[in-house]
Design a protein around this motif. Structure first.
Motif, PDB file in Angstrom:
ATOM      1  N   THR A  41       0.815  -1.207   0.000  1.00  0.00           N
ATOM      2  CA  THR A  41       0.000   0.000   0.000  1.00  0.00           C
ATOM      3  C   THR A  41       0.853   1.263   0.000  1.00  0.00           C
ATOM      4  O   THR A  41       1.980   1.274   0.499  1.00  0.00           O
ATOM      5  CB  THR A  41      -0.938   0.017   1.227  1.00  0.00           C
ATOM      6  N   HIS A  42       0.283   2.330  -0.592  1.00  0.00           N
ATOM      7  CA  HIS A  42       0.891   3.658  -0.470  1.00  0.00           C
ATOM      8  C   HIS A  42       0.042   4.518   0.464  1.00  0.00           C
ATOM      9  O   HIS A  42       0.259   5.712   0.581  1.00  0.00           O
ATOM     10  CB  HIS A  42       0.986   4.319  -1.848  1.00  0.00           C
ATOM     11  N   ASP A  43      -0.958   3.885   1.096  1.00  0.00           N
ATOM     12  CA  ASP A  43      -1.914   4.603   1.943  1.00  0.00           C
ATOM     13  C   ASP A  43      -1.778   4.084   3.374  1.00  0.00           C
ATOM     14  O   ASP A  43      -2.058   2.915   3.634  1.00  0.00           O
ATOM     15  CB  ASP A  43      -3.328   4.353   1.408  1.00  0.00           C
ATOM     16  N   ARG A  67      -3.520   4.465   5.837  1.00  0.00           N
ATOM     17  CA  ARG A  67      -4.782   4.118   6.519  1.00  0.00           C
ATOM     18  C   ARG A  67      -5.256   2.721   6.159  1.00  0.00           C
ATOM     19  O   ARG A  67      -6.264   2.253   6.702  1.00  0.00           O
ATOM     20  CB  ARG A  67      -5.879   5.141   6.168  1.00  0.00           C
ATOM     21  N   GLY A  75       3.316   7.526  -0.307  1.00  0.00           N
ATOM     22  CA  GLY A  75       2.148   8.042  -1.009  1.00  0.00           C
ATOM     23  C   GLY A  75       2.375   8.023  -2.505  1.00  0.00           C
ATOM     24  O   GLY A  75       3.376   7.493  -2.997  1.00  0.00           O
ATOM     25  N   SER A 126       5.668   3.054  -1.689  1.00  0.00           N
ATOM     26  CA  SER A 126       4.722   2.153  -1.021  1.00  0.00           C
ATOM     27  C   SER A 126       5.479   1.163  -0.143  1.00  0.00           C
ATOM     28  O   SER A 126       6.714   1.090  -0.182  1.00  0.00           O
ATOM     29  CB  SER A 126       3.890   1.416  -2.073  1.00  0.00           C
ATOM     30  N   ARG A 183       0.866  15.546  -3.312  1.00  0.00           N
ATOM     31  CA  ARG A 183       0.312  14.245  -2.928  1.00  0.00           C
ATOM     32  C   ARG A 183      -1.039  14.059  -3.619  1.00  0.00           C
ATOM     33  O   ARG A 183      -1.928  14.897  -3.486  1.00  0.00           O
ATOM     34  CB  ARG A 183       0.138  14.215  -1.407  1.00  0.00           C
ATOM     35  N   ALA A 190      -2.450  10.733  -3.620  1.00  0.00           N
ATOM     36  CA  ALA A 190      -3.069   9.607  -2.906  1.00  0.00           C
ATOM     37  C   ALA A 190      -2.169   9.219  -1.744  1.00  0.00           C
ATOM     38  O   ALA A 190      -0.967   9.448  -1.783  1.00  0.00           O
ATOM     39  CB  ALA A 190      -3.262   8.417  -3.839  1.00  0.00           C
ATOM     40  N   GLY A 191      -2.787   8.589  -0.751  1.00  0.00           N
ATOM     41  CA  GLY A 191      -2.022   8.094   0.381  1.00  0.00           C
ATOM     42  C   GLY A 191      -2.064   9.033   1.562  1.00  0.00           C
ATOM     43  O   GLY A 191      -2.649  10.086   1.517  1.00  0.00           O
TER      44      GLY A 191
END
Ligand code: HEM
Length: 178
Positions: A12-14, A16, A33, A58, A175, A177-178
């Motif tokens: 993931t690059h997120d 959350r 991100g 990521s 940014r 995303a992420g």
């Protein structure tokens, strides 16, 4: 349902979602991100150029970041002209806030960087640049990345074609995303 033949681990690059960030990556957390923006480049003897770029940093829960970048040349209105540099690799922070980075390029280079993580700044110098017989002569690169006002800024100096380290690229990415 997940594909039974698919790779069974999440990346993931997120922050959350997905696996927990490995504790050794905490110092690099602000960099994780997907980033997109524009930059300017040039080198003595070549024409200056504008480019756009998307960078993804990521993780999969292990103590390294996966790094991918795709850039494309743009015209004065920001429209794509042609695809440009791509690079992929790994950011490997060490317990003493030093960092090892490996990058591979479709233009025939593999680079090993060593550097330091200093707050919101990552400074990298090549320890080795290995190139294929058909690649142009590049002997060293230096990169400075920083998070400034929430954006990812960087500058790259390159020693190529018989020159010492000379500015090649600088960009500001936002940014997305992420
Ligand atoms: C965002 C990333 C990058 C972009 C958009 C970019 C773009 C360009 C452009 C437009 C040129 C002018 C000549 C040409 O079109 O071939 C150039 C030259 C060059 N670039 Fe890059 N570049 C990037 C990253 C890199 C990296 C990471 C390396 C090395 C590992 C590199 C090595 C070179 C070399 C060796 C030249 C030729 C210089 C010369 O002939 O004197 N570039 N680059």
């Amino acid at each position: 349902m997940t594909d039974p033949a698919g790779y069974p681990y999440e990346e993931t690059h997120d922050l959350r979602s997905g696996p927990n960030l490995h504790e050794s990556l905490l110092g690099l957390l602000p960099f994780v991100g997907v980033w997109r923006g524009t930059g300017k480049g040039g080198y003595p003897g070549t024409e200056d150029f504008d480019y756009a770029q998307e960078v993804r940093l990521s993780h999969d829960g292990r103590p390294f970041l996966a790094y991918e970048s795709r850039a494309w040349i743009i015209d004065a209105e920001g429209r794509p002209v042609r695809p440009a540099a791509r690079e992929v690799g790994w950011w490997r922070p060490q317990p003493d806030d030093s960092i090892e980075v490996l990058l591979a390029h479709p233009t025939g280079y593999v680079e090993v960087y060593v550097g330091e993580i200093d707050g919101l700044k990552v400074e990298l110098s090549t320890d080795a640049v290995v190139r294929t017989a058909s690649a142009k002569e590049v002997s060293a690169n230096h990169r400075l990345y920083g998070i400034v006002e929430g954006d990812l800024l960087y500058a790259v100096d390159m020693a190529a074609m018989g020159r010492d380290l000379t500015p090649h690229l600088s960009a500001r990415l936002k940014r997305i995303a992420g």
